[in-house]
Design a protein around this motif. Structure first.
Motif, PDB file in Angstrom:
ATOM      1  N   LYS A  38       0.807  -1.226   0.000  1.00 28.58           N
ATOM      2  CA  LYS A  38       0.000   0.000   0.000  1.00 28.58           C
ATOM      3  C   LYS A  38       0.837   1.271   0.000  1.00 28.58           C
ATOM      4  O   LYS A  38       0.348   2.345  -0.387  1.00 28.58           O
TER       5      LYS A  38
ATOM      6  N   SER B  85      -0.564  -3.350  -3.740  1.00 26.67           N
ATOM      7  CA  SER B  85      -1.314  -4.240  -2.857  1.00 26.67           C
ATOM      8  C   SER B  85      -0.355  -5.213  -2.197  1.00 26.67           C
ATOM      9  O   SER B  85       0.806  -5.332  -2.598  1.00 26.67           O
ATOM     10  N   ARG B  86      -0.849  -5.922  -1.222  1.00 27.00           N
ATOM     11  CA  ARG B  86      -0.051  -6.929  -0.517  1.00 27.00           C
ATOM     12  C   ARG B  86      -0.064  -8.230  -1.296  1.00 27.00           C
ATOM     13  O   ARG B  86      -1.095  -8.638  -1.837  1.00 27.00           O
TER      14      ARG B  86
ATOM     15  N   VAL C 120      -2.810 -11.149  -5.072  1.00 28.05           N
ATOM     16  CA  VAL C 120      -2.427  -9.750  -4.931  1.00 28.05           C
ATOM     17  C   VAL C 120      -3.695  -8.916  -5.005  1.00 28.05           C
ATOM     18  O   VAL C 120      -4.291  -8.768  -6.076  1.00 28.05           O
ATOM     19  N   GLY C 121      -4.114  -8.379  -3.868  1.00 28.57           N
ATOM     20  CA  GLY C 121      -5.388  -7.676  -3.835  1.00 28.57           C
ATOM     21  C   GLY C 121      -6.509  -8.647  -4.132  1.00 28.57           C
ATOM     22  O   GLY C 121      -6.641  -9.692  -3.498  1.00 28.57           O
ATOM     23  N   ASP C 122      -7.317  -8.330  -5.141  1.00 29.02           N
ATOM     24  CA  ASP C 122      -8.416  -9.222  -5.523  1.00 29.02           C
ATOM     25  C   ASP C 122      -8.067 -10.062  -6.746  1.00 29.02           C
ATOM     26  O   ASP C 122      -8.943 -10.666  -7.371  1.00 29.02           O
TER      27      ASP C 122
END
Length: 367
Positions: free
Chosen positions: A185, A214-215, A226-228
């Motif tokens: 982030k 993103s993580r 990664v994210g969604d």
């Protein structure tokens, strides 16, 4: 009996100590250098090495040579156990060494966390020689025209440089490079000036390197969340920050909250005054510093003074870091990006300057 000083690790600060000892080593001081490798690789040249600017031998210091010139005994071994109260080091070659003074400059390890589930495609950036050799093996496994999906996790200067260097290395081999930079982030170059971050984001976009803020979490071998999104990667390079070596926790020495050796302004252990630590393996409790090789290089002169002063029971002096550090990022296109506080610049002249600084650093200790 002469006092024994052990230099644990061949890091940047210890190179300064060794160079000083070539002409100023006290006759009554026995000095041992313990390192798992006879070479010390310079992290600042790794992106250029990957991009093809250097050969491997251009980026390393010959520890055996500089130790010999300094009158220092080199022991090729890794530390397995440290008993600070007893002043003992147990090494991987079976030896147990006692000391009167100990200086630790071993660096850190890469924080992997949830990425480990990705399996054999995971490649930590440290140790540098293993990272480079493994990259070459993986790249050589592809045929011209193949597509390789590479994800670099970490939004700092190292992550950005490695992403650009790996993409260049793949394209040089006539491979199609699908390169991702996963920053978390905080985005790219957190802590740098907005103008620097903006220039780097534009450069990454121009190169076709996708930045994902993103993580990253490993799901299974070869797959990331990664994210969604779920991604399949052929290579996952971790530049995810520093982790304390496992042998520090049971050593009995005072540690900072981050798990590294807690030191004062003189780089001296808070619990054991005969112990000094510099670079990533140490954490200043009075003035927290970034885990950056810049500080290890600059602190080398102060460390040298303090080790010799401690051997003679003389006054120590503090290391005073500069308020702003200079960063020169190799962008793997014949240019480099400068970041110095609010100032930024980009061009071939920046890369020439970086080449000169890096090569001069290596020659200083090899000649």
């Amino acid at each position: 009996m002469p006092k024994r000083l052990i230099l644990l690790g061949g890091g940047h600060a210890h190179l300064r100590v060794l160079k000083h000892l070539i002409e100023h080593k006290p006759a009554e001081l026995e000095v041992l250098l313990v390192s798992p490798s006879p070479w010390q690789y310079y992290s600042g040249m790794l992106p250029g090495l990957l991009a093809g600017d250097y050969a491997l031998q251009d980026c390393r210091v010959d520890l055996a040579s500089i130790a010999r010139r300094a009158g220092v005994s080199l022991i090729i071994a890794a530390v397995e156990h440290w008993d600070a109260p007893q002043r003992l080091l147990d090494l991987s070659d079976g030896r147990s060494l006692s000391y009167d003074l100990l200086s630790v400059n071993t660096g850190s390890e890469t924080q992997l966390g949830e990425l480990q589930a990705v399996g054999d495609v995971l490649l930590p950036i440290k140790p540098l020689d293993h990272f480079y050799q493994r990259c070459q093996q993986l790249f050589d496994a592809y045929a011209p025209g193949d597509t390789a999906t590479v994800a670099v996790v970490g939004g700092g200067a190292a992550g950005a440089e490695i992403a650009m260097a790996v993409q260049q290395a793949l394209q040089t081999r006539s491979l199609c490079a699908d390169t991702l930079l996963i920053t978390g982030k905080c985005g790219v170059l957190a802590g740098h000036a907005n103008a620097v971050k903006r220039r780097l984001r534009q450069l990454l976009q121009h190169k076709g390197i996708e930045v994902i803020a993103s993580r990253a979490r490993a799901i299974e071998p070869g797959r990331l969340e990664v994210g969604d999104k779920q991604l399949r990667v052929d290579l996952l390079i971790a530049t995810t920050g520093a982790r304390a070596p496992d042998w520090l926790k049971p050593a009995g020495v005072s540690l900072a909250k981050d798990g590294f050796i807690a030191v004062n302004a003189c780089q001296q252990s808070l619990s054991h005054p005969e112990v000094f630590a510099v670079g990533d393996v140490a954490s200043r409790v009075d003035k927290p510093l970034d885990k950056s090789g810049v500080h290890a290089v600059k602190a080398g002169g102060v460390l040298c003074h303090n080790l010799l002063a401690a051997a003679k029971a003389q006054t120590l002096k503090p290391y005073k870091p500069r308020p702003v550090s200079l960063y020169l990022l190799n962008t793997a296109d014949g240019k480099a990006l400068l970041s110095w506080g609010p100032l930024t610049a980009q061009g071939a002249w920046v890369l020439k300057w970086k080449h000169w600084l890096d090569s001069t650093f290596i020659r200083e200790f090899n000649e």
